[in-house]
Design a protein around this motif. Sequence first.
Motif, PDB file in Angstrom:
ATOM      1  N   SER A  51       0.735  -1.244  -0.027  1.00 55.99           N
ATOM      2  CA  SER A  51      -0.048   0.203   0.139  1.00 55.99           C
ATOM      3  C   SER A  51       0.840   1.235  -0.106  1.00 55.99           C
ATOM      4  O   SER A  51       2.079   1.232   0.290  1.00 55.99           O
ATOM      5  CB  SER A  51      -0.848   0.022   1.415  1.00 55.99           C
ATOM      6  OG  SER A  51      -0.057  -0.107   2.342  1.00 55.99           O
ATOM      7  N   LEU A  52       0.380   2.338  -0.203  1.00 52.72           N
ATOM      8  CA  LEU A  52       0.976   3.661  -0.079  1.00 52.72           C
ATOM      9  C   LEU A  52       1.385   3.843   1.153  1.00 52.72           C
ATOM     10  O   LEU A  52       2.728   4.323   1.450  1.00 52.72           O
ATOM     11  CB  LEU A  52      -0.018   4.798  -0.439  1.00 52.72           C
ATOM     12  CG  LEU A  52       0.722   6.224  -0.500  1.00 52.72           C
ATOM     13  CD1 LEU A  52       1.873   6.378  -1.566  1.00 52.72           C
ATOM     14  CD2 LEU A  52      -0.459   7.276  -0.832  1.00 52.72           C
ATOM     15  N   GLU A  53       0.805   3.371   2.264  1.00 56.10           N
ATOM     16  CA  GLU A  53       1.356   3.472   3.609  1.00 56.10           C
ATOM     17  C   GLU A  53       2.459   2.801   3.900  1.00 56.10           C
ATOM     18  O   GLU A  53       3.612   3.083   4.619  1.00 56.10           O
ATOM     19  CB  GLU A  53       0.348   3.166   4.697  1.00 56.10           C
ATOM     20  CG  GLU A  53      -0.750   4.147   4.682  1.00 56.10           C
ATOM     21  CD  GLU A  53      -1.830   3.993   3.497  1.00 56.10           C
ATOM     22  OE1 GLU A  53      -1.981   2.806   2.887  1.00 56.10           O
ATOM     23  OE2 GLU A  53      -2.640   4.886   3.441  1.00 56.10           O
ATOM     24  N   TYR A  55       4.737   2.046   1.356  1.00 59.11           N
ATOM     25  CA  TYR A  55       5.673   2.642   0.778  1.00 59.11           C
ATOM     26  C   TYR A  55       6.380   3.623   1.536  1.00 59.11           C
ATOM     27  O   TYR A  55       7.464   3.857   1.863  1.00 59.11           O
ATOM     28  CB  TYR A  55       5.146   3.143  -0.474  1.00 59.11           C
ATOM     29  CG  TYR A  55       6.274   4.391  -0.809  1.00 59.11           C
ATOM     30  CD1 TYR A  55       7.543   3.929  -1.824  1.00 59.11           C
ATOM     31  CD2 TYR A  55       6.159   5.701  -1.151  1.00 59.11           C
ATOM     32  CE1 TYR A  55       8.459   4.899  -2.086  1.00 59.11           C
ATOM     33  CE2 TYR A  55       6.915   6.644  -1.368  1.00 59.11           C
ATOM     34  CZ  TYR A  55       8.176   6.188  -1.957  1.00 59.11           C
ATOM     35  OH  TYR A  55       8.927   7.017  -2.363  1.00 59.11           O
ATOM     36  N   VAL A  56       5.419   4.537   2.342  1.00 59.35           N
ATOM     37  CA  VAL A  56       5.862   5.758   2.917  1.00 59.35           C
ATOM     38  C   VAL A  56       6.684   5.325   4.189  1.00 59.35           C
ATOM     39  O   VAL A  56       7.695   5.733   4.387  1.00 59.35           O
ATOM     40  CB  VAL A  56       4.930   6.440   3.560  1.00 59.35           C
ATOM     41  CG1 VAL A  56       5.242   7.466   4.540  1.00 59.35           C
ATOM     42  CG2 VAL A  56       4.130   7.234   2.498  1.00 59.35           C
ATOM     43  N   SER A  59      10.094   3.675   2.926  1.00 54.95           N
ATOM     44  CA  SER A  59      11.021   4.762   2.216  1.00 54.95           C
ATOM     45  C   SER A  59      11.485   5.818   3.317  1.00 54.95           C
ATOM     46  O   SER A  59      12.898   5.965   3.210  1.00 54.95           O
ATOM     47  CB  SER A  59      10.152   5.614   1.407  1.00 54.95           C
ATOM     48  OG  SER A  59      10.808   6.560   0.778  1.00 54.95           O
ATOM     49  N   LEU A 135       2.086  -0.529 -11.295  1.00 59.78           N
ATOM     50  CA  LEU A 135       1.104   0.345 -10.578  1.00 59.78           C
ATOM     51  C   LEU A 135      -0.147   0.308 -11.649  1.00 59.78           C
ATOM     52  O   LEU A 135      -0.008   0.489 -12.730  1.00 59.78           O
ATOM     53  CB  LEU A 135       1.584   1.652 -10.347  1.00 59.78           C
ATOM     54  CG  LEU A 135       2.654   1.727  -9.285  1.00 59.78           C
ATOM     55  CD1 LEU A 135       3.230   3.336  -9.140  1.00 59.78           C
ATOM     56  CD2 LEU A 135       2.236   1.385  -8.048  1.00 59.78           C
ATOM     57  N   GLN A 139      -3.526   3.959  -8.931  1.00 55.98           N
ATOM     58  CA  GLN A 139      -2.669   4.118  -7.978  1.00 55.98           C
ATOM     59  C   GLN A 139      -1.821   5.319  -8.487  1.00 55.98           C
ATOM     60  O   GLN A 139      -1.427   6.165  -7.800  1.00 55.98           O
ATOM     61  CB  GLN A 139      -1.812   2.914  -7.855  1.00 55.98           C
ATOM     62  CG  GLN A 139      -2.318   1.761  -6.987  1.00 55.98           C
ATOM     63  CD  GLN A 139      -1.648   0.463  -7.053  1.00 55.98           C
ATOM     64  OE1 GLN A 139      -1.070   0.224  -8.189  1.00 55.98           O
ATOM     65  NE2 GLN A 139      -1.301  -0.325  -6.013  1.00 55.98           N
ATOM     66  N   GLU A 142      -3.713   8.547  -7.279  1.00 54.20           N
ATOM     67  CA  GLU A 142      -3.721   8.562  -5.793  1.00 54.20           C
ATOM     68  C   GLU A 142      -2.385   9.282  -5.760  1.00 54.20           C
ATOM     69  O   GLU A 142      -2.350  10.151  -4.945  1.00 54.20           O
ATOM     70  CB  GLU A 142      -3.912   7.285  -5.115  1.00 54.20           C
ATOM     71  CG  GLU A 142      -3.991   7.380  -3.720  1.00 54.20           C
ATOM     72  CD  GLU A 142      -3.806   6.042  -3.009  1.00 54.20           C
ATOM     73  OE1 GLU A 142      -3.956   6.161  -1.568  1.00 54.20           O
ATOM     74  OE2 GLU A 142      -3.920   5.089  -3.597  1.00 54.20           O
ATOM     75  N   ILE A 143      -1.287   8.503  -6.236  1.00 55.94           N
ATOM     76  CA  ILE A 143       0.081   9.167  -5.776  1.00 55.94           C
ATOM     77  C   ILE A 143       0.229  10.355  -6.431  1.00 55.94           C
ATOM     78  O   ILE A 143       0.717  11.456  -5.609  1.00 55.94           O
ATOM     79  CB  ILE A 143       0.924   8.014  -6.370  1.00 55.94           C
ATOM     80  CG1 ILE A 143       1.030   6.797  -5.332  1.00 55.94           C
ATOM     81  CG2 ILE A 143       2.473   8.725  -6.019  1.00 55.94           C
ATOM     82  CD1 ILE A 143       1.734   5.620  -5.710  1.00 55.94           C
ATOM     83  N   TYR A 146      -0.675  13.953  -4.688  1.00 59.58           N
ATOM     84  CA  TYR A 146       0.215  14.513  -3.526  1.00 59.58           C
ATOM     85  C   TYR A 146       1.282  15.624  -4.212  1.00 59.58           C
ATOM     86  O   TYR A 146       1.964  16.185  -3.636  1.00 59.58           O
ATOM     87  CB  TYR A 146       0.744  13.431  -2.787  1.00 59.58           C
ATOM     88  CG  TYR A 146      -0.382  12.762  -1.940  1.00 59.58           C
ATOM     89  CD1 TYR A 146      -0.668  13.300  -0.695  1.00 59.58           C
ATOM     90  CD2 TYR A 146      -0.702  11.462  -2.206  1.00 59.58           C
ATOM     91  CE1 TYR A 146      -1.658  12.504   0.199  1.00 59.58           C
ATOM     92  CE2 TYR A 146      -1.501  10.850  -1.582  1.00 59.58           C
ATOM     93  CZ  TYR A 146      -2.049  11.310  -0.365  1.00 59.58           C
ATOM     94  OH  TYR A 146      -3.054  10.656   0.251  1.00 59.58           O
TER      95      TYR A 146
END
Length: 174
Positions: A51-53, A55-56, A59, A135, A139, A142-143, A146
């Motif tokens: 998920s994006l979470e 990744y954060v 990262s 992706l 996605q 969504e990304i 930001y």
Amino acid sequence: MQTNQPTLHILCGKIASGKSTLAAKLSDRPEAILVAEDAWLEALFADELQSLEDYVRCSTKLKGIMGPHVATMLGAGLSVVLDFPANTRGQRRWFKEIVETTGVTHTLHHLDVSDDVCLARLHARNASGKHPFALTDVQFHEISSYFTAPAADEGFNIVRHDEGGGDVPEVSQP
């Protein structure tokens, strides 16, 4: 013997805008090294990235390890091309800390590419199977929601690259 001053190259652009392609070109010079987030994330955290979470989280952990390492390489006289996204003001703070800590010359490369072009490239990249992370369009959007283009008040030396691959001067050096 080193002939050039070390430079930190920073990349800003939406997914599939050409950041990794530009990073490879920039690092194809003597005394330059490429550090690619995707390669490190795949090697260290591939099974954790759902998920994006995720990744954060991964990262952020990687940046904590890489920041001092990058500073050491710059201090040794190497130019470093960081193929990590600098796509939000928050992400760019990490790069700014490296610049301020080391005092090196830097260039923030802003790849100004339309969503349509990025999506076409993303579809081709996904179909090739050569990129570690595929992706979806959802996605991507969504990304990309930001994404914030770099601004002069952030204090970076910015070069904007347009869709045709040309360098377009955007912001003068601070």
